[in-house]
Scaffold this active site. Structure first.
Site, short mmCIF file in Angstrom:
data_model
loop_
_atom_site.label_atom_id
_atom_site.label_comp_id
_atom_site.label_asym_id
_atom_site.label_seq_id
_atom_site.Cartn_x
_atom_site.Cartn_y
_atom_site.Cartn_z
N LYS A 48 33.92 -6.40 9.93
CA LYS A 48 33.44 -5.82 10.95
C LYS A 48 34.45 -6.14 12.56
O LYS A 48 34.36 -4.57 13.26
CB LYS A 48 32.18 -6.77 11.49
CG LYS A 48 31.71 -6.65 10.44
CD LYS A 48 30.08 -7.91 10.41
CE LYS A 48 28.64 -7.17 8.56
NZ LYS A 48 27.88 -8.33 9.47
N GLN A 92 25.88 -13.57 11.75
CA GLN A 92 26.14 -13.47 10.46
C GLN A 92 24.98 -14.05 9.16
O GLN A 92 25.46 -15.45 9.81
CB GLN A 92 27.94 -14.11 10.43
CG GLN A 92 27.53 -13.59 8.67
CD GLN A 92 27.91 -11.80 7.96
OE1 GLN A 92 28.36 -10.93 9.08
NE2 GLN A 92 27.55 -11.82 6.82
N ASP A 115 21.61 -5.69 14.40
CA ASP A 115 21.51 -5.57 12.95
C ASP A 115 20.06 -5.06 12.50
O ASP A 115 19.75 -4.94 11.35
CB ASP A 115 21.34 -7.14 12.23
CG ASP A 115 22.60 -7.72 11.50
OD1 ASP A 115 23.44 -6.54 11.34
OD2 ASP A 115 23.11 -8.83 11.78
N1 GUN Z 1 24.87 -10.78 5.42
C1 GUN Z 1 24.94 -10.02 4.46
N2 GUN Z 1 24.43 -8.76 5.27
C2 GUN Z 1 24.57 -9.27 6.51
C3 GUN Z 1 23.73 -7.58 7.55
O1 GUN Z 1 23.80 -6.86 7.21
N3 GUN Z 1 23.91 -8.82 8.49
C4 GUN Z 1 24.36 -10.02 8.52
N4 GUN Z 1 23.84 -10.07 10.23
N5 GUN Z 1 24.63 -11.50 7.90
C5 GUN Z 1 24.95 -10.32 6.46
#
Ligand code: GUN
Length: 274
Positions: A48, A92, A115
């Site tokens: 990211k 995350q 998100d």
């Molecule tokens: N862990 C796995 N997929 C995601 C996601 O799309 N966002 C976040 N914040 N954590 C994750």
């Protein structure tokens, strides 16, 4: 059979977002919080950060050890909510077990919740109002399907998995596009028969579940799963070699949903709400 090339489509989206950002007065600033030392999470967060860097989004990763207290985390989120320089906040997942995930998500300002996991954004999605942000993975899947002009209206869509991150928001987004949606999970009966009825099959389980002869020949298969098989090779929920010759469209792993999720997140991170 046509490959749904997530890598190619994601590059196109990232270029569009990059162009948009180059014309913006305020540079978006995404803050990613990573608590604990989950190796997969470290990789995702790194990806990211790299994507943000590439397209001109400012990004900051805040790392905490796995014994971080809930209070410290909540305090940091409040501080980021109040900081006008920060336009997006992503925590995350998974979080260390002693931390109440929902409490953390609820603390993020819905206007910075890139998100789309905050209950206000989830609620808006469910009642058909425009949320500030749509969850990245399902939004990326819709972008991918749209790029290949796959008809969603009236389609029978079958989703395997009911997580808050993929299955549930995917179902809502497909309903919004007038698909007929079935969500399968560990308690579902006659799973194979239901998979066979799918015009669009989206599998988000994390283990090999879609095999040869389970799909119909015109179906569109989207594989959200990503894990390593016994040889250490990255693979998905779908047995690609056996399923791909007998379907209409299929997304590969890697190179399908993964890059689309990143592009979709960057699209979200480029949005700034006051
Ligand atoms: N862990 C796995 N997929 C995601 C996601 O799309 N966002 C976040 N914040 N954590 C994750």
């Amino acid at each position: 059979m046509v490959i749904l090339d997530g890598k190619k489509v994601s590059e196109k989206i990232l270029n569009t977002v990059k162009e948009k950002i180059s014309g913006m007065e305020v540079i978006p600033h995404l803050v990613v919080i990573l608590a604990g030392d989950n190796p997969a999470s470290e990789i995702y967060v790194n990806n990211k950060k790299k994507a943000a860097q590439k397209i001109g989004i400012k990004s900051t990763v805040i790392k905490y050890p796995s014994d971080i207290s809930e209070e410290t985390l909540l305090g940091k989120i409040r501080e980021l909510n109040d900081n006008n320089d920060v336009t997006g906040i992503l925590v995350q997942l998974p979080l260390p077990e002693h931390i109440n995930k929902n409490k953390i998500i609820n603390a993020i300002s819905p206007r910075k919740d890139v998100d789309g996991f905050h209950p206000e954004n989830v609620g808006k999605l469910v009642i058909g109002e425009e949320p500030y942000f749509y969850p990245a993975t399902p939004q990326g899947i819709i972008m991918l399907l749209d790029e290949y002009n796959i008809q969603l209206e009236g389609a029978d869509a079958v989703i395997i998995g009911r997580s808050n991150i993929v299955g549930k928001p995917m179902a809502q987004m497909l309903l919004k596009r007038n698909a007929t949606v079935t969500v399968l999970h560990s308690y579902s009966k006659n799973i194979q028969e239901k998979i066979k009825t799918a015009d669009i099959l989206i599998s988000a389980v994390g283990k090999k579940i879609v095999r040869c002869k389970m799909v119909n020949k015109n179906s569109v298969i989207v594989d959200v799963g990503i894990f390593r098989n016994s040889d250490g090779k990255l693979t998905g929920d779908v047995d690609f070699d056996f399923v791909s010759p007998s379907c209409g469209f299929i997304s590969p792993v890697p190179g399908g949903v993964g890059p689309m999720t990143i592009a979709s997140l960057m699209y979200n991170a480029s949005k700034i709400y006051k």
